[in-house]
Scaffold this motif. Structure first.
Motif, PDB file in Angstrom:
ATOM      1  N   UNK A   1      10.986   4.805   0.422  1.00  0.00           N
ATOM      2  CA  UNK A   1       9.717   5.429   0.836  1.00  0.00           C
ATOM      3  C   UNK A   1       8.741   5.496  -0.338  1.00  0.00           C
ATOM      4  N   UNK A   2       9.273   5.790  -1.504  1.00  0.00           N
ATOM      5  CA  UNK A   2       8.435   5.821  -2.718  1.00  0.00           C
ATOM      6  C   UNK A   2       7.848   4.442  -2.992  1.00  0.00           C
ATOM      7  N   UNK A   3       8.641   3.396  -2.817  1.00  0.00           N
ATOM      8  CA  UNK A   3       8.174   2.034  -3.076  1.00  0.00           C
ATOM      9  C   UNK A   3       7.101   1.617  -2.067  1.00  0.00           C
ATOM     10  N   UNK A   4       7.228   2.083  -0.826  1.00  0.00           N
ATOM     11  CA  UNK A   4       6.195   1.780   0.167  1.00  0.00           C
ATOM     12  C   UNK A   4       4.880   2.461  -0.187  1.00  0.00           C
ATOM     13  N   UNK A   5       4.976   3.718  -0.665  1.00  0.00           N
ATOM     14  CA  UNK A   5       3.762   4.433  -1.060  1.00  0.00           C
ATOM     15  C   UNK A   5       3.088   3.774  -2.264  1.00  0.00           C
ATOM     16  N   UNK A   6       3.877   3.086  -3.105  1.00  0.00           N
ATOM     17  CA  UNK A   6       3.367   2.506  -4.353  1.00  0.00           C
ATOM     18  C   UNK A   6       3.152   1.000  -4.244  1.00  0.00           C
ATOM     19  N   UNK A   7       3.119   0.467  -3.056  1.00  0.00           N
ATOM     20  CA  UNK A   7       3.065  -0.985  -2.867  1.00  0.00           C
ATOM     21  C   UNK A   7       1.861  -1.620  -3.547  1.00  0.00           C
ATOM     22  N   UNK A   8       0.676  -1.001  -3.447  1.00  0.00           N
ATOM     23  CA  UNK A   8      -0.527  -1.576  -4.068  1.00  0.00           C
ATOM     24  C   UNK A   8      -0.428  -1.565  -5.590  1.00  0.00           C
ATOM     25  N   UNK A   9       0.270  -0.569  -6.148  1.00  0.00           N
ATOM     26  CA  UNK A   9       0.460  -0.513  -7.605  1.00  0.00           C
ATOM     27  C   UNK A   9       1.377  -1.638  -8.076  1.00  0.00           C
ATOM     28  N   UNK A  10       2.419  -1.908  -7.321  1.00  0.00           N
ATOM     29  CA  UNK A  10       3.337  -2.992  -7.687  1.00  0.00           C
ATOM     30  C   UNK A  10       2.628  -4.342  -7.659  1.00  0.00           C
ATOM     31  N   UNK A  11       1.729  -4.525  -6.697  1.00  0.00           N
ATOM     32  CA  UNK A  11       0.987  -5.789  -6.611  1.00  0.00           C
ATOM     33  C   UNK A  11       0.072  -5.973  -7.818  1.00  0.00           C
ATOM     34  N   UNK A  12      -0.471  -4.859  -8.336  1.00  0.00           N
ATOM     35  CA  UNK A  12      -1.387  -4.948  -9.492  1.00  0.00           C
ATOM     36  C   UNK A  12      -0.669  -5.368 -10.771  1.00  0.00           C
ATOM     37  N   UNK A  13       0.634  -5.142 -10.847  1.00  0.00           N
ATOM     38  CA  UNK A  13       1.376  -5.479 -12.078  1.00  0.00           C
ATOM     39  C   UNK A  13       1.364  -6.975 -12.329  1.00  0.00           C
ATOM     40  N   UNK A  14       1.377  -7.768 -11.287  1.00  0.00           N
ATOM     41  CA  UNK A  14       1.438  -9.227 -11.456  1.00  0.00           C
ATOM     42  C   UNK A  14       0.126  -9.818 -11.973  1.00  0.00           C
ATOM     43  N   UNK A  15      -1.000  -9.100 -11.808  1.00  0.00           N
ATOM     44  CA  UNK A  15      -2.305  -9.656 -12.189  1.00  0.00           C
ATOM     45  C   UNK A  15      -2.404  -9.902 -13.693  1.00  0.00           C
ATOM     46  N   UNK A  16      -2.165  -8.905 -14.571  1.00  0.00           N
ATOM     47  CA  UNK A  16      -2.228  -9.203 -16.011  1.00  0.00           C
ATOM     48  C   UNK A  16      -1.150 -10.179 -16.466  1.00  0.00           C
ATOM     49  N   UNK A  17      -0.023 -10.233 -15.748  1.00  0.00           N
ATOM     50  CA  UNK A  17       1.027 -11.197 -16.120  1.00  0.00           C
ATOM     51  C   UNK A  17       0.534 -12.627 -15.913  1.00  0.00           C
ATOM     52  N   UNK A  18      -0.102 -12.884 -14.764  1.00  0.00           N
ATOM     53  CA  UNK A  18      -0.631 -14.225 -14.501  1.00  0.00           C
ATOM     54  C   UNK A  18      -1.748 -14.577 -15.480  1.00  0.00           C
ATOM     55  N   UNK A  19      -2.581 -13.597 -15.795  1.00  0.00           N
ATOM     56  CA  UNK A  19      -3.689 -13.870 -16.714  1.00  0.00           C
ATOM     57  C   UNK A  19      -3.176 -14.195 -18.114  1.00  0.00           C
ATOM     58  N   UNK A  20      -2.181 -13.453 -18.581  1.00  0.00           N
ATOM     59  CA  UNK A  20      -1.609 -13.713 -19.904  1.00  0.00           C
ATOM     60  C   UNK A  20      -0.975 -15.096 -19.950  1.00  0.00           C
ATOM     61  N   UNK A  21      -0.298 -15.470 -18.878  1.00  0.00           N
ATOM     62  CA  UNK A  21       0.338 -16.787 -18.817  1.00  0.00           C
ATOM     63  C   UNK A  21      -0.707 -17.892 -18.828  1.00  0.00           C
ATOM     64  N   UNK A  22      -1.809 -17.693 -18.074  1.00  0.00           N
ATOM     65  CA  UNK A  22      -2.873 -18.699 -18.033  1.00  0.00           C
ATOM     66  C   UNK A  22      -3.555 -18.826 -19.385  1.00  0.00           C
ATOM     67  N   UNK A  23      -3.854 -17.708 -20.053  1.00  0.00           N
ATOM     68  CA  UNK A  23      -4.522 -17.749 -21.359  1.00  0.00           C
ATOM     69  C   UNK A  23      -3.639 -18.387 -22.428  1.00  0.00           C
TER      70      UNK A  23
END
Length: 775
Positions: A300-322
């Motif tokens: 239930x906690x993970x469902x409430x935090x779903x949008x936060x988990x999705x945001x974690x991948x954004x800086x990871x992809x950007x760092x990999x691209x740079x």
């Protein structure tokens, strides 16, 4: 010399230090490795660290926490976030955040830089106490997204605390250093590329680093400055606040103290869910004298935090691209930070990079350890193995003059994003009088939202020239180890006579001499001026005559920082911190005196009717007991908040009454010891006397007998006295008698004039003492 590294996080602080054969973390007064980043203002003193955190619940409106988020930030940028914090804030005259507290019975205002300076001062004091040496040189960890203004604020805060930072080091760079310097195995087909994901309390930072033997290079930095562990705490807070509104009809948002308690409970609940599939929440008397209960499952906690988990991948992809790398080129992923322990975070990264993230580093201590290691590398005290660290600038920085942007190969960008730290570039301009240079961020999209692109303004001049013609000006611009742009020097190049066959037209916008025209030491950040001059000379070898006819004159350089502290403001902040520290010390000493007086009352009350009972008369016991009770009552009523002098005087008055009884008790045992010592001395000299000449033997024996007879008579007198009366024979008298006997016998044994009697010896000794003069 101190070798320490400081990591001031949004929630906790860690101090790393270098010792022989390794790096360790200092413990605080409660033997914890992390110290809360909290400053609490009481009525008459501050409470920092652990003491400040203990005051947070009882005094929330004057307890400052999460100040790292407010450093170098405009009030309007964090106005919504400030509403979640319990203390009062407003917009300062410079547009920054101003913090308001109650202190010394009045309303006081402090800037975030002052609060950070207080934290630095507290950590410095802790380090000095633990290491037993003065602490000045240090390396400080900072987020990679810090702008130049925020970096300068940290330097100002460190200066307020009396620290001298050798380097401001990016958090993930410090983590990478601690990871790479101890590795011994590297792939033979190229560098080992590692991704470091640091999810802290308030932010997420991602860095890609390449490792080779004796070498480490940062390839890219990326971040989300608004995503951290506290965001997951807030999800739980909102969930339970809503539940309690329905189940218990209480509005947690309307009560500051209740909000603080619920947030603390939600943070603990998040940690429980990291190791367990479900967790309960229980808080006694949260609000309106109501006890509350709650329960939540991890899913239930993970469902409430779903949008936060999705945001974690954004800086990871950007760092990999740079970094210019593909996923298959990544050797491993290291997960650190206090917010990284949530199992779902690990699953997201494993899916993204195709490899299971590892936790080979201490999640909370890696930054402080890396900073301490870097400090050891920069310090002459420690010998560290050769290891090169190459960090990069997270933002593109440009330079403009009063005549417009200075055009470069990369569109007005002097130091592009990813440029090595430190770096030096020399700019050639043509000017006839004083001019301005301004540094700025060239790409607004690289910056955190709402950050101004302006950095600093430099004034070059006056030129002090007679002619109105334009002269050649060479300006040396440095991007230093802290990631701050400075102008090291400006020089006017004068040609005594023009001997060239052709004149050259120069653009007023100037040009930049490339990096090949200057050399620098990447590891230490020290500019190699001699090599720079040598390279410049080689460039002009085709025209030796012109070189000989050139004269260089230094030009004054001054600067102004956008929204920064002036030297006067910094001096005022240092003086205010000194006064606050002195007040804290004064109150701590007062509290110590009060505690000592209180413990003395309890201790003496017990002793009067226990060990000291037979040494006091009944009237003495009754009189002292009454005064002790009066003192205790006074301590908890009128004397609860008195000065150090008052507590000292109260203690002195009590000791005047108790000391006679205390002295009788102590002297009884001391008298036995001194009696034994005198008898042993008599026995020893009586034994030695058998080996002496007859005259010496008689003299020694006579002295021993005299001392023994004196002791016997005085003991008989003392035995007739009651214990509750002052002794007629004090232990100090017996000690003095022992010392005299020892001196007399040694003098008799060493004297060749055996005819000299002991009385004559004493008479002569007394005469010598009377004749002594003191300069």
């Amino acid at each position: 010399m101190s070798v320490v590294g400081f990591d001031i996080g949004n929630e906790n602080c860690v101090i790393g230090y270098a010792k022989q054969r390794g790096i360790d973390v200092l413990l605080n007064e409660e033997s914890n490795r992390e110290t809360p980043a909290v400053v609490s203002f009481g009525e008459k003193q501050r409470f920092l660290g652990l003491a400040g955190a203990a005051s947070a619940t009882m005094n929330p409106k004057s307890t400052i926490s999460q100040v790292k988020r407010l450093v170098g930030i405009r009030f309007k940028e964090v106005e919504e976030e400030l509403g979640l914090l319990p203390f009062e804030t407003s917009e300062g005259g410079d547009g920054g955040v101003l913090i308001h507290v109650r202190y010394m019975s009045e309303r006081r205002s402090f800037t975030p830089v002052q609060i950070v300076g207080m934290l630095f001062a507290h950590l410095k004091q802790m380090a000095e106490k633990s290491l037993e040496m003065c602490v000045e040189d240090c390396v400080i960890g900072i987020p990679s997204y810090f702008t130049e203004f925020q970096r300068r604020v940290y330097l100002d805060a460190a200066e307020i605390a009396g620290l001298r930072p050798l380097r401001l080091m990016h958090d993930c760079t410090a983590t990478a250093l601690g990871y790479g310097i101890y590795r011994t195995e590297y792939p033979s087909n190229g560098p080992s590329n590692v991704v470091f994901v640091d999810i802290g309390h308030c932010d997420t930072q991602v860095t890609v680093a390449a490792f080779e033997s004796g070498y480490m290079k940062i390839l890219s930095h990326s971040f989300d400055r608004n995503l951290g562990g506290r965001n997951f705490d807030e999800v739980l807070f909102k969930h339970f606040a809503s539940r309690f509104k329905e189940d218990y009809n209480i509005d947690v948002y309307s009560n500051t103290r209740a909000s603080v308690r619920l947030r603390v409970a939600c943070e603990k609940l998040k940690k429980v869910l990291s190791a367990n599939p479900e967790a309960p929440l229980n808080i006694e008397c949260l609000m309106d004298e109501k006890d509350v209960k709650g329960f939540i499952k991890r899913e239930d906690f993970e469902k409430l935090s779903l949008d936060l988990f999705e945001r974690i991948s954004i800086p990871c992809r950007k760092a990999l691209a740079d970094s210019g790398l593909s996923v298959d080129k990544i050797h491993s992923v290291e997960l650190v930070g206090s917010g990284s322990r949530i199992p779902a975070v690990k699953n997201i990264l494993a899916t993204m990079f195709g490899t299971e993230p590892r936790r080979s580093l201490n999640a909370s201590e890696c930054v402080a350890r890396g900073c301490a290691l870097q400090c050891a590398m920069l310090s002459p005290v420690f010998r560290v193995k050769e290891y090169e660290v190459q960090d990069i600038s997270p933002f593109s920085i440009g330079l403009s003059s009063d005549e417009g942007p200075i055009n470069t190969v990369s569109n007005s960008t002097l130091f592009p994003k990813g440029h090595l730290l430190p770096s030096v570039k020399i700019i050639t301009l043509h000017r006839s009088n004083t001019f301005n240079l301004e540094t700025f961020y060239t790409d607004q999209h690289e910056l955190p939202s709402g950050i101004s692109p302006k950095i600093r303004n430099f004034i070059i001049g006056p030129l002090e020239v007679i002619d109105a013609k334009k002269f050649k000006i060479k300006v040396k611009v440095q991007l230093n180890l802290h990631g701050i742009v400075t102008i090291e020097s400006a020089s006017l190049i004068e040609e005594c006579r023009d001997i060239s066959a052709k004149s050259k037209a120069h653009s007023t916008l100037g040009h930049i001499e490339g990096d090949n025209d200057v050399s620098y030491d990447v590891e230490t950040g020290a500019n190699d001026s001699s090599n720079a001059e040598s390279n410049l000379s080689r460039k002009h070898t085709a025209d030796n005559i012109r070189k000989e006819q050139t004269r260089r004159r230094d030009i004054p350089v001054s600067e102004s920082v956008h929204c920064g502290m002036t030297r006067d403001e910094l001096s005022e902040a240092q003086e205010e911190e000194l006064l606050l520290t002195q007040q804290d010390i004064k109150m701590e000493q007062t509290q110590e005196k009060k505690n000592y007086l209180e413990s003395y009352v309890y201790e003496m009350r017990t002793k009067l009717f226990d060990t000291h009972e037979s040494f006091a008369t009944e009237s003495e016991r009754e009189g002292i007991s009454v005064i002790l009770q009066q003192t205790e009552d006074w301590l908890y009523e009128d004397g609860d908040d008195e000065s150090e002098i008052v507590y000292t005087e109260k203690l002195a008055d009590l000791k005047k009454l108790v000391d006679p009884i205390e002295n009788r008790y102590k002297d009884e045992e001391a008298r036995v010891q001194e009696t034994r010592r005198l008898l042993n001395c008599i026995e020893d000299y009586q034994k030695v006397a058998d080996s002496l000449s007859s005259n010496q033997r008689e003299a020694v024996v006579a002295e021993c007998n005299k001392a023994e007879q004196w002791l016997l008579e005085r003991k008989q007198q003392q035995e007739l006295m009651p214990k509750n009366a002052d002794p007629v024979l004090w232990s100090s008298e017996i000690k003095k008698k022992t010392d005299i006997l020892d001196v007399m016998c040694k003098h008799i044994m060493s004297s060749k004039a055996s005819a000299t009697t002991p009385d004559e010896i004493m008479e002569r000794r007394n005469k010598e003492d009377d004749d002594m003069s003191i300069d």
